[in-house]
Motif scaffolding. Sequence first.
Motif, PDB file in Angstrom:
ATOM      1  N   ALA A 165       0.141  -9.242   2.955  1.00  0.00           N
ATOM      2  CA  ALA A 165      -0.274  -9.756   1.654  1.00  0.00           C
ATOM      3  C   ALA A 165      -1.625 -10.477   1.731  1.00  0.00           C
ATOM      4  O   ALA A 165      -2.127 -10.788   2.806  1.00  0.00           O
ATOM      5  N   SER A 166      -2.168 -10.724   0.561  1.00  0.00           N
ATOM      6  CA  SER A 166      -3.343 -11.596   0.492  1.00  0.00           C
ATOM      7  C   SER A 166      -2.905 -13.039   0.753  1.00  0.00           C
ATOM      8  O   SER A 166      -1.755 -13.406   0.525  1.00  0.00           O
ATOM      9  N   SER A 167      -3.832 -13.840   1.220  1.00  0.00           N
ATOM     10  CA  SER A 167      -3.559 -15.253   1.498  1.00  0.00           C
ATOM     11  C   SER A 167      -4.460 -16.100   0.613  1.00  0.00           C
ATOM     12  O   SER A 167      -5.692 -15.940   0.638  1.00  0.00           O
ATOM     13  N   ASN A 168      -3.836 -17.002  -0.152  1.00  0.00           N
ATOM     14  CA  ASN A 168      -4.590 -17.815  -1.099  1.00  0.00           C
ATOM     15  C   ASN A 168      -3.999 -19.225  -1.135  1.00  0.00           C
ATOM     16  O   ASN A 168      -2.809 -19.415  -0.881  1.00  0.00           O
ATOM     17  N   GLU A 169      -4.822 -20.209  -1.436  1.00  0.00           N
ATOM     18  CA  GLU A 169      -4.372 -21.595  -1.452  1.00  0.00           C
ATOM     19  C   GLU A 169      -4.708 -22.239  -2.789  1.00  0.00           C
ATOM     20  O   GLU A 169      -5.725 -21.907  -3.409  1.00  0.00           O
ATOM     21  N   PHE A 170      -3.843 -23.143  -3.236  1.00  0.00           N
ATOM     22  CA  PHE A 170      -4.142 -23.903  -4.442  1.00  0.00           C
ATOM     23  C   PHE A 170      -3.984 -25.400  -4.158  1.00  0.00           C
ATOM     24  O   PHE A 170      -3.215 -25.807  -3.289  1.00  0.00           O
ATOM     25  N   ARG A 171      -4.766 -26.183  -4.909  1.00  0.00           N
ATOM     26  CA  ARG A 171      -4.715 -27.642  -4.811  1.00  0.00           C
ATOM     27  C   ARG A 171      -4.906 -28.209  -6.215  1.00  0.00           C
ATOM     28  O   ARG A 171      -5.882 -27.872  -6.899  1.00  0.00           O
ATOM     29  N   GLY A 217      -0.328 -25.668  -1.998  1.00  0.00           N
ATOM     30  CA  GLY A 217       0.542 -24.591  -1.565  1.00  0.00           C
ATOM     31  C   GLY A 217      -0.207 -23.287  -1.430  1.00  0.00           C
ATOM     32  O   GLY A 217      -1.441 -23.247  -1.386  1.00  0.00           O
ATOM     33  N   THR A 218       0.555 -22.196  -1.355  1.00  0.00           N
ATOM     34  CA  THR A 218      -0.031 -20.873  -1.132  1.00  0.00           C
ATOM     35  C   THR A 218       0.546 -19.873  -2.119  1.00  0.00           C
ATOM     36  O   THR A 218       1.687 -20.009  -2.583  1.00  0.00           O
ATOM     37  N   ALA A 219      -0.241 -18.850  -2.431  1.00  0.00           N
ATOM     38  CA  ALA A 219       0.194 -17.726  -3.250  1.00  0.00           C
ATOM     39  C   ALA A 219      -0.116 -16.445  -2.489  1.00  0.00           C
ATOM     40  O   ALA A 219      -1.198 -16.310  -1.894  1.00  0.00           O
ATOM     41  N   ARG A 220       0.822 -15.500  -2.508  1.00  0.00           N
ATOM     42  CA  ARG A 220       0.671 -14.247  -1.763  1.00  0.00           C
ATOM     43  C   ARG A 220       0.968 -13.068  -2.685  1.00  0.00           C
ATOM     44  O   ARG A 220       1.961 -13.079  -3.418  1.00  0.00           O
ATOM     45  N   THR A 221       0.122 -12.049  -2.637  1.00  0.00           N
ATOM     46  CA  THR A 221       0.340 -10.824  -3.404  1.00  0.00           C
ATOM     47  C   THR A 221      -0.179  -9.634  -2.605  1.00  0.00           C
ATOM     48  O   THR A 221      -0.926  -9.798  -1.630  1.00  0.00           O
ATOM     49  N   PHE A 222       0.183  -8.435  -3.053  1.00  0.00           N
ATOM     50  CA  PHE A 222      -0.338  -7.211  -2.443  1.00  0.00           C
ATOM     51  C   PHE A 222      -1.432  -6.564  -3.281  1.00  0.00           C
ATOM     52  O   PHE A 222      -2.060  -5.606  -2.831  1.00  0.00           O
ATOM     53  N   THR A 223      -1.640  -7.044  -4.506  1.00  0.00           N
ATOM     54  CA  THR A 223      -2.648  -6.438  -5.378  1.00  0.00           C
ATOM     55  C   THR A 223      -3.518  -7.522  -5.997  1.00  0.00           C
ATOM     56  O   THR A 223      -3.063  -8.642  -6.256  1.00  0.00           O
ATOM     57  N   THR A 224      -4.768  -7.155  -6.263  1.00  0.00           N
ATOM     58  CA  THR A 224      -5.702  -8.098  -6.866  1.00  0.00           C
ATOM     59  C   THR A 224      -5.304  -8.411  -8.308  1.00  0.00           C
ATOM     60  O   THR A 224      -5.451  -9.548  -8.773  1.00  0.00           O
ATOM     61  N   PRO A 241      -5.388  -8.493   0.721  1.00  0.00           N
ATOM     62  CA  PRO A 241      -4.247  -7.765   1.295  1.00  0.00           C
ATOM     63  C   PRO A 241      -4.704  -6.750   2.340  1.00  0.00           C
ATOM     64  O   PRO A 241      -5.806  -6.188   2.236  1.00  0.00           O
ATOM     65  N   THR A 242      -3.869  -6.539   3.336  1.00  0.00           N
ATOM     66  CA  THR A 242      -4.147  -5.556   4.383  1.00  0.00           C
ATOM     67  C   THR A 242      -3.533  -4.234   3.942  1.00  0.00           C
ATOM     68  O   THR A 242      -2.306  -4.120   3.828  1.00  0.00           O
ATOM     69  N   ILE A 243      -4.383  -3.243   3.698  1.00  0.00           N
ATOM     70  CA  ILE A 243      -3.932  -1.969   3.135  1.00  0.00           C
ATOM     71  C   ILE A 243      -4.331  -0.836   4.079  1.00  0.00           C
ATOM     72  O   ILE A 243      -5.522  -0.550   4.270  1.00  0.00           O
ATOM     73  N   ASN A 244      -3.339  -0.215   4.683  1.00  0.00           N
ATOM     74  CA  ASN A 244      -3.591   0.885   5.609  1.00  0.00           C
ATOM     75  C   ASN A 244      -4.010   2.150   4.872  1.00  0.00           C
ATOM     76  O   ASN A 244      -3.464   2.481   3.806  1.00  0.00           O
ATOM     77  N   HIS A 245      -4.943   2.871   5.456  1.00  0.00           N
ATOM     78  CA  HIS A 245      -5.353   4.161   4.930  1.00  0.00           C
ATOM     79  C   HIS A 245      -4.339   5.213   5.378  1.00  0.00           C
ATOM     80  O   HIS A 245      -3.904   5.226   6.535  1.00  0.00           O
ATOM     81  N   PRO A 278       6.527  -4.075   4.546  1.00  0.00           N
ATOM     82  CA  PRO A 278       5.418  -4.995   4.276  1.00  0.00           C
ATOM     83  C   PRO A 278       5.836  -6.446   4.446  1.00  0.00           C
ATOM     84  O   PRO A 278       6.966  -6.830   4.157  1.00  0.00           O
ATOM     85  N   SER A 279       4.906  -7.254   4.943  1.00  0.00           N
ATOM     86  CA  SER A 279       5.144  -8.678   5.173  1.00  0.00           C
ATOM     87  C   SER A 279       4.289  -9.491   4.219  1.00  0.00           C
ATOM     88  O   SER A 279       3.153  -9.117   3.905  1.00  0.00           O
ATOM     89  N   MET A 280       4.818 -10.639   3.768  1.00  0.00           N
ATOM     90  CA  MET A 280       4.030 -11.532   2.937  1.00  0.00           C
ATOM     91  C   MET A 280       3.106 -12.415   3.771  1.00  0.00           C
ATOM     92  O   MET A 280       2.393 -13.252   3.235  1.00  0.00           O
ATOM     93  N   GLY A 281       3.129 -12.240   5.093  1.00  0.00           N
ATOM     94  CA  GLY A 281       2.108 -12.860   5.927  1.00  0.00           C
ATOM     95  C   GLY A 281       0.757 -12.231   5.635  1.00  0.00           C
ATOM     96  O   GLY A 281       0.655 -11.211   4.933  1.00  0.00           O
ATOM     97  N   ALA A 282      -0.301 -12.821   6.170  1.00  0.00           N
ATOM     98  CA  ALA A 282      -1.656 -12.334   5.910  1.00  0.00           C
ATOM     99  C   ALA A 282      -2.366 -12.062   7.218  1.00  0.00           C
ATOM    100  O   ALA A 282      -1.995 -12.576   8.280  1.00  0.00           O
ATOM    101  N   GLU A 283      -3.438 -11.268   7.147  1.00  0.00           N
ATOM    102  CA  GLU A 283      -4.132 -10.809   8.345  1.00  0.00           C
ATOM    103  C   GLU A 283      -5.574 -10.483   7.978  1.00  0.00           C
ATOM    104  O   GLU A 283      -5.816  -9.702   7.054  1.00  0.00           O
ATOM    105  N   ASP A 284      -6.540 -11.074   8.706  1.00  0.00           N
ATOM    106  CA  ASP A 284      -7.925 -10.835   8.307  1.00  0.00           C
ATOM    107  C   ASP A 284      -8.466  -9.499   8.777  1.00  0.00           C
ATOM    108  O   ASP A 284      -9.612  -9.146   8.483  1.00  0.00           O
ATOM    109  N   PHE A 285      -7.651  -8.701   9.484  1.00  0.00           N
ATOM    110  CA  PHE A 285      -8.019  -7.308   9.741  1.00  0.00           C
ATOM    111  C   PHE A 285      -8.227  -6.572   8.420  1.00  0.00           C
ATOM    112  O   PHE A 285      -8.850  -5.505   8.378  1.00  0.00           O
ATOM    113  N   ALA A 286      -7.714  -7.155   7.329  1.00  0.00           N
ATOM    114  CA  ALA A 286      -7.926  -6.591   6.000  1.00  0.00           C
ATOM    115  C   ALA A 286      -9.398  -6.345   5.715  1.00  0.00           C
ATOM    116  O   ALA A 286      -9.763  -5.348   5.065  1.00  0.00           O
TER     117      ALA A 286
END
Length: 398
Positions: A184-190, A258-265, A300-304, A329-337
């Motif tokens: 998933a994408s990794s995002n933070e809110f404050r 906290g954090t918000a996670r999604t697979f799509t923009t 999000p990390t999206i494989n071709h 799919p995992s809700m973790g995030a990865e900058d290989f994205a």
Amino acid sequence: MQLIDSIVTESPALKALRRDLHAHPELCFEERRTSDLVAERLRSWGVDVYRGFGRTGVVGAIRGRDGGQSGRMVGLRADMDALPVTELNTFGHASRHSGKMHACGHDGHTAMLLAAAQHLARTRDFDGTVVCIFQPAEEGGGGAREMIKDGLFDKFPVQAVFGMHNWPGLPAGHFAVKAGPVMASSNEFRIRLKGRGAHAAMPDLGLDPVPAACQMVQAFQTVVTRNRPPLDPAVISVTMIHTGEASNVVPEFAEIEGTARTFTTGTLDLIETRMRDIATHTAAAFGVECDFEFRRNYPPTINHAAEAEFARGVMVETVGADAVHEFGPSMGAEDFAYMLQARPGAYLIIGNGEGGHRDPGHGAGPCTLHNPNYDFNDDLIPLGGTFWVRLATAWLAR
């Protein structure tokens, strides 16, 4: 399971190297000792070494029997950084640096790619160039993004790039891969709420930000349950609430993070908009001021599809079809994205087992990622190295 003999022969030395890295963890963009060690090993094997990508990144270019003249290039990526975690293991290679630990197996990822690099450099039985990418700062620093900014794919215009991560719970000797979104994408809110302090016995004389904060935390979950399609995964997790200094004082401020996670923009856009609306209007309803921040980190990390299927084929040839799985799919995030946004490729999983591989002296807790009781399974080094070699040479032979 078909392992490469020379990699198996060298695996004790690479195991020792991996454990040395584990004992000397370095956080994101601090991987100087690790980078020096990687660069020294690569040079000793006759690999052309390039540095300065992403500050502490290292690239090893291994040119085949054609000297790389074909122009064919494939990238293999391993991350090198550790986590700000205090290790609970007490075995001989436990971290020597308090508050720092290889709790995600990046030491093992580095060792597996070095195993492949050593064999490829000795044999060079391929046409084209294998680009070994040793990346810093995956754990929150965006090292992949920084390497790309520094010209990684301008200097090495690979036709495809692959990354691999160990996965506790998946048996050792097994692999997993799938096309499409895998992380998933990794995002933070404050959110900072400003009220007006008062004596807790006379709350009517103040503006209490605490009820507003509590209302927001509950309301944010309606974004997940009521504003987006149920089949579109999303997570909103409030992980910190800071407020107050004394039990008899209505506080002036309250902070929510906290954090918000999604697979799509599109879903991420929806979450940010709805959270902002909820925070702003809830604060207004309670008469307090609101400062809302939403920071987008990793996409999000999206494989071709073609590259994921190609990797699956190599996995099957290496360990057999029964040991190759569809990666949920995992809700973790990865900058290989970031690399997959720049080049076709795929992010792959290699099983780390259930934790029975750990030496005596490991902590009492589970061997899971980002856990102070974790340790990489050294039995994966010859398997991971073999897989990298076969993937790279098969890709270049297409």
